[in-house]
Design a protein around this motif. Structure first.
Motif, PDB file in Angstrom:
ATOM      1  N   ALA B 251      27.540  -0.539 -14.797  1.00 13.51           N
ATOM      2  CA  ALA B 251      27.294  -0.047 -13.383  1.00 13.51           C
ATOM      3  C   ALA B 251      26.647   1.298 -14.339  1.00 13.51           C
ATOM      4  O   ALA B 251      25.205   1.532 -13.670  1.00 13.51           O
ATOM      5  N   ARG B 252      27.096   1.831 -14.864  1.00 16.00           N
ATOM      6  CA  ARG B 252      26.725   2.744 -15.503  1.00 16.00           C
ATOM      7  C   ARG B 252      25.443   2.833 -16.309  1.00 16.00           C
ATOM      8  O   ARG B 252      24.165   3.662 -16.852  1.00 16.00           O
ATOM      9  N   ILE B 253      25.680   1.904 -17.656  1.00 16.93           N
ATOM     10  CA  ILE B 253      23.605   1.630 -18.716  1.00 16.93           C
ATOM     11  C   ILE B 253      23.314   0.426 -17.209  1.00 16.93           C
ATOM     12  O   ILE B 253      22.184   0.974 -17.573  1.00 16.93           O
ATOM     13  N   ALA B 254      23.436   0.279 -16.175  1.00 19.67           N
ATOM     14  CA  ALA B 254      22.527  -0.507 -15.593  1.00 19.67           C
ATOM     15  C   ALA B 254      21.706   0.579 -15.171  1.00 19.67           C
ATOM     16  O   ALA B 254      20.572   1.037 -15.362  1.00 19.67           O
ATOM     17  N   VAL B 255      22.685   1.595 -14.048  1.00 21.81           N
ATOM     18  CA  VAL B 255      21.794   2.971 -13.376  1.00 21.81           C
ATOM     19  C   VAL B 255      21.221   3.929 -15.053  1.00 21.81           C
ATOM     20  O   VAL B 255      19.837   4.469 -15.137  1.00 21.81           O
ATOM     21  N   GLN B 256      21.606   3.251 -15.844  1.00 21.82           N
ATOM     22  CA  GLN B 256      21.157   4.197 -17.037  1.00 21.82           C
ATOM     23  C   GLN B 256      19.544   4.043 -17.282  1.00 21.82           C
ATOM     24  O   GLN B 256      18.999   4.478 -17.497  1.00 21.82           O
ATOM     25  N   ARG B 257      19.559   2.601 -17.546  1.00 21.10           N
ATOM     26  CA  ARG B 257      18.331   1.772 -17.604  1.00 21.10           C
ATOM     27  C   ARG B 257      17.670   2.008 -17.224  1.00 21.10           C
ATOM     28  O   ARG B 257      16.515   1.767 -16.744  1.00 21.10           O
ATOM     29  N   LEU B 258      17.608   1.660 -15.312  1.00 20.07           N
ATOM     30  CA  LEU B 258      16.653   2.419 -14.494  1.00 20.07           C
ATOM     31  C   LEU B 258      16.662   3.436 -14.387  1.00 20.07           C
ATOM     32  O   LEU B 258      15.505   3.856 -14.265  1.00 20.07           O
ATOM     33  N   LEU B 259      16.909   4.031 -14.570  1.00 18.95           N
ATOM     34  CA  LEU B 259      16.159   5.104 -15.716  1.00 18.95           C
ATOM     35  C   LEU B 259      15.437   6.181 -15.542  1.00 18.95           C
ATOM     36  O   LEU B 259      14.471   6.017 -16.184  1.00 18.95           O
ATOM     37  N   LEU B 260      15.569   4.931 -17.240  1.00 23.66           N
ATOM     38  CA  LEU B 260      15.048   5.123 -18.729  1.00 23.66           C
ATOM     39  C   LEU B 260      13.832   4.960 -18.159  1.00 23.66           C
ATOM     40  O   LEU B 260      12.373   5.032 -18.969  1.00 23.66           O
ATOM     41  N   ASP B 261      14.106   3.582 -17.185  1.00 24.45           N
ATOM     42  CA  ASP B 261      12.585   2.685 -17.309  1.00 24.45           C
ATOM     43  C   ASP B 261      11.859   3.610 -16.337  1.00 24.45           C
ATOM     44  O   ASP B 261      10.585   3.364 -16.655  1.00 24.45           O
ATOM     45  N   ALA B 262      12.530   4.584 -15.683  1.00 20.19           N
ATOM     46  CA  ALA B 262      11.220   5.285 -14.486  1.00 20.19           C
ATOM     47  C   ALA B 262      10.298   6.046 -15.196  1.00 20.19           C
ATOM     48  O   ALA B 262       9.154   5.793 -15.262  1.00 20.19           O
ATOM     49  N   LEU B 263      11.180   6.781 -16.485  1.00 20.75           N
ATOM     50  CA  LEU B 263      10.841   7.754 -16.790  1.00 20.75           C
ATOM     51  C   LEU B 263       9.930   7.419 -18.079  1.00 20.75           C
ATOM     52  O   LEU B 263       8.902   7.772 -18.142  1.00 20.75           O
ATOM     53  N   GLU B 264       9.939   5.863 -18.105  1.00 21.49           N
ATOM     54  CA  GLU B 264       9.349   5.529 -19.620  1.00 21.49           C
ATOM     55  C   GLU B 264       7.729   4.939 -18.293  1.00 21.49           C
ATOM     56  O   GLU B 264       6.198   5.031 -19.593  1.00 21.49           O
ATOM     57  N   ASP B 265       8.288   4.741 -17.514  1.00 19.82           N
ATOM     58  CA  ASP B 265       7.225   4.387 -16.781  1.00 19.82           C
ATOM     59  C   ASP B 265       5.994   5.974 -16.582  1.00 19.82           C
ATOM     60  O   ASP B 265       4.380   5.437 -16.477  1.00 19.82           O
ATOM     61  N   ILE B 266       7.088   7.130 -16.056  1.00 18.67           N
ATOM     62  CA  ILE B 266       6.075   8.165 -15.558  1.00 18.67           C
ATOM     63  C   ILE B 266       5.055   8.500 -17.203  1.00 18.67           C
ATOM     64  O   ILE B 266       4.516   9.144 -17.698  1.00 18.67           O
ATOM     65  N   ASP B 267       6.000   8.188 -18.594  1.00 17.83           N
ATOM     66  CA  ASP B 267       5.568   8.668 -19.482  1.00 17.83           C
ATOM     67  C   ASP B 267       5.061  10.103 -19.918  1.00 17.83           C
ATOM     68  O   ASP B 267       4.050  10.026 -20.035  1.00 17.83           O
ATOM     69  N   PRO B 268       5.486  11.153 -19.647  1.00 15.68           N
ATOM     70  CA  PRO B 268       5.755  12.507 -20.122  1.00 15.68           C
ATOM     71  C   PRO B 268       5.648  12.783 -21.606  1.00 15.68           C
ATOM     72  O   PRO B 268       6.716  12.522 -22.591  1.00 15.68           O
ATOM     73  N   GLN B 269       4.293  13.458 -21.099  1.00 17.96           N
ATOM     74  CA  GLN B 269       4.104  13.986 -22.072  1.00 17.96           C
ATOM     75  C   GLN B 269       3.719  15.573 -22.805  1.00 17.96           C
ATOM     76  O   GLN B 269       3.784  16.221 -21.299  1.00 17.96           O
ATOM     77  N   TRP B 270       4.048  15.849 -23.922  1.00 18.71           N
ATOM     78  CA  TRP B 270       4.132  16.498 -23.956  1.00 18.71           C
ATOM     79  C   TRP B 270       2.977  17.839 -23.433  1.00 18.71           C
ATOM     80  O   TRP B 270       1.919  17.780 -23.971  1.00 18.71           O
ATOM     81  N   PRO B 271       3.030  19.234 -22.859  1.00 21.65           N
ATOM     82  CA  PRO B 271       1.653  19.913 -22.533  1.00 21.65           C
ATOM     83  C   PRO B 271       0.812  20.022 -23.937  1.00 21.65           C
ATOM     84  O   PRO B 271       1.777  20.390 -24.159  1.00 21.65           O
ATOM     85  N   ALA B 272      -0.393  19.684 -23.681  1.00 21.86           N
ATOM     86  CA  ALA B 272      -1.229  20.989 -25.516  1.00 21.86           C
ATOM     87  C   ALA B 272      -0.745  22.263 -24.869  1.00 21.86           C
ATOM     88  O   ALA B 272      -0.110  22.851 -23.899  1.00 21.86           O
ATOM     89  N   ALA B 273      -0.934  23.332 -25.724  1.00 23.28           N
ATOM     90  CA  ALA B 273      -0.914  24.712 -25.805  1.00 23.28           C
ATOM     91  C   ALA B 273      -2.255  24.805 -24.496  1.00 23.28           C
ATOM     92  O   ALA B 273      -3.349  24.687 -25.078  1.00 23.28           O
ATOM     93  N   ASP B 274      -2.527  26.186 -23.846  1.00 21.68           N
ATOM     94  CA  ASP B 274      -3.463  25.931 -23.555  1.00 21.68           C
ATOM     95  C   ASP B 274      -3.859  28.006 -24.205  1.00 21.68           C
ATOM     96  O   ASP B 274      -4.289  28.607 -23.152  1.00 21.68           O
ATOM     97  N   TYR B 275      -3.405  27.742 -24.724  1.00 22.12           N
ATOM     98  CA  TYR B 275      -3.639  29.477 -25.172  1.00 22.12           C
ATOM     99  C   TYR B 275      -4.223  28.984 -27.540  1.00 22.12           C
ATOM    100  O   TYR B 275      -3.796  27.787 -27.781  1.00 22.12           O
ATOM    101  N   ASP B 276      -4.662  29.923 -27.823  1.00 22.70           N
ATOM    102  CA  ASP B 276      -4.953  29.806 -28.879  1.00 22.70           C
ATOM    103  C   ASP B 276      -4.017  29.251 -30.057  1.00 22.70           C
ATOM    104  O   ASP B 276      -3.938  30.885 -30.238  1.00 22.70           O
ATOM    105  N   ILE B 277      -3.539  28.630 -30.979  1.00 16.08           N
ATOM    106  CA  ILE B 277      -2.179  28.299 -31.366  1.00 16.08           C
ATOM    107  C   ILE B 277      -2.541  30.070 -32.659  1.00 16.08           C
ATOM    108  O   ILE B 277      -1.806  30.434 -32.772  1.00 16.08           O
TER     109      ILE B 277
END
Lengths: 287, 287
Positions: B251-277
């Motif tokens: 049950a634990r690995i199945a739910v972990q996998r479902l959460l990973l799938d949901a997050l991989e679908d979103i595929d969140p990206q590190w935000p780019a800097a909104d300032y001049d580096i």
């Protein structure tokens, strides 16, 4: 039955060595020091791992006891200059216990609604409930730290707040919550390195904002504001602990130890069954 | 840059094998089965450990992206008969990510105030904010499960709720939150063993209450109520997954996998800097 204590390598307990008492001077704290711990980083890691089962069991006991009416809770207040490692404490120390028993709240710049009320108004709803470990990532102390440094309120009002905080915290403690107030003390040089690291890594850019350098330029004023806050609010009921934090591993084991101490003081017990065990075993067998 | 995926030992993804679709029958689910996973308990543990860094990084990315306005969040809804392992999922799967990014809420018997409102009224305030992983330990589904089994509302009202839930969830999904609805399915025999274990151990007595056996005696009615809930609310936007749960590790690995799938679908990206580096590096160096 008492909670198991792991064999600790502390030579002197953080609750004594790091406590802000009479005559404390923030300027005398060496941010690279490791008071009461002779080991190195590697031994620090082992110490952190060794504390996990105890912290986890104590948290579960605390939670269990609350289900039968025990009022106890723990509140960890984290204050520090930027990059000092509040987030790492949350992730690596608090993160080792069941999320079910944790209430984490990060205080941001007050909203307009929050500013229209007394500064403590927004704090109350986020206090931990019985059985919880609450974590304040920043807190009501911002109102006497940035509030003082940037003169966000009249001097009289800032003065009033120290007493108001003491009264507020005394009430929280009286209701059964242990408050562990931690200030992570880093050096300005270490902060510079950590900010430079954020600027150098694309996966850290989001953690940096230009205001960090503005705040950095007010370093001495912040140190003064912390010193005053410690003098006015390190009470018997809710003392401050200043944790040297240039070495992240040390800060983590020190805060873990302070949490363990708070929980061991509470010494939460598994609740006794409030039903007849034999009767229930028979009912279950027949079901 | 996309999040690293660990080498998985799944032969078929839980999002396919466990999904409630056309013609699903709860009675056909074998609670001891491990769909899509050929390994044993030991391999299951390795799989769980292997998923931790990926889940942790994806959660941090999700949180980071939200700081620059990304609306995405994940909501894990956990439903099950008593002892099925909801708590273990929270501790061992959700517990591996930074508590800062988690909002856990356990729904209890509604208070009098909550009962005076529509059944969805009390849910809204606990939805995850952008960047968070929310966990509902029980949920609004109680109102069509125990609500139906114990006739806590008129049949017409129960009927109305399925549609209300679908509308409610569609709105949540449209706002950027992925909903992962999980029912942990254990067998009545396994539940009996787990309840017996709670009665046998003083550190587990607090987890038992006599009402558990009362509910147990309504087992078939609950299975029917779940079946109806699945038929009425397993939508394209927010499908149900039924996870065999007699083997906790599965049950634990199945739910972990479902959460990973949901997050991989979103595929969140590190935000780019909104300032001049470069500018900030110079300011920092001069500070």
């Amino acid at each position: 039955m008492t909670a198991s204590k792991h064999a600790s390598t502390w030579t002197a307990p953080p609750r004594d060595t790091l406590r802000v008492g009479e005559g404390f001077s923030l300027a005398d704290v060496d941010p690279r020091s490791t008071p009461g711990f002779d080991g190195d980083k590697q031994q620090g890691r082992l110490e952190l791992d060794a504390g996990v089962p105890a912290l986890s069991e104590l948290q579960e006991r605390l939670f269990a006891a609350s289900t039968q009416g025990a009022p106890e809770a723990v509140l960890l207040v984290l204050q520090a200059m930027d990059t000092a490692g509040k987030g790492g404490i949350v992730k690596h120390v608090v993160g080792s216990v069941d999320p079910q028993g944790v209430h984490h709240y990060a205080f941001k710049k007050p909203t307009e609604e929050e500013r229209s009320h007394d500064f403590l108004w927004r704090v109350e709803p986020h206090l931990p409930k019985p059985g919880q470990i609450g974590v304040f990532d920043r807190s009501h102390y911002e109102d006497v730290l940035i509030g003082r440094v940037r003169q966000l309120a009249e001097p009289d009002e800032i003065e009033r707040r120290y007493g108001a905080i003491n009264d507020f915290e005394a009430g929280i403690v009286a209701s059964g919550t242990r408050i562990v107030k931690v200030m992570l003390q880093i050096s300005a040089d270490e902060q510079k390195e950590r900010l430079a690291d954020r600027l150098a890594r694309p996966d850290k850019h989001w953690k940096y904002n230009p205001g960090d350098v503005d705040e950095r330029e007010l370093w001495p004023a912040y140190q003064d504001a912390y010193q005053v806050a410690f003098e006015r609010t390190s009470t018997e009921a809710a003392p401050w602990f200043v944790v040297p934090a240039d070495r992240k591993w040390y800060a983590r084991i020190a805060v873990q130890r302070l949490l363990l101490d708070a929980l061991e003081d509470i010494d939460p017990q598994w609740p006794a069954a409030d039903y007849d065990i034999a009767v229930e075993q028979a009912r279950l067998a027949a079901s």
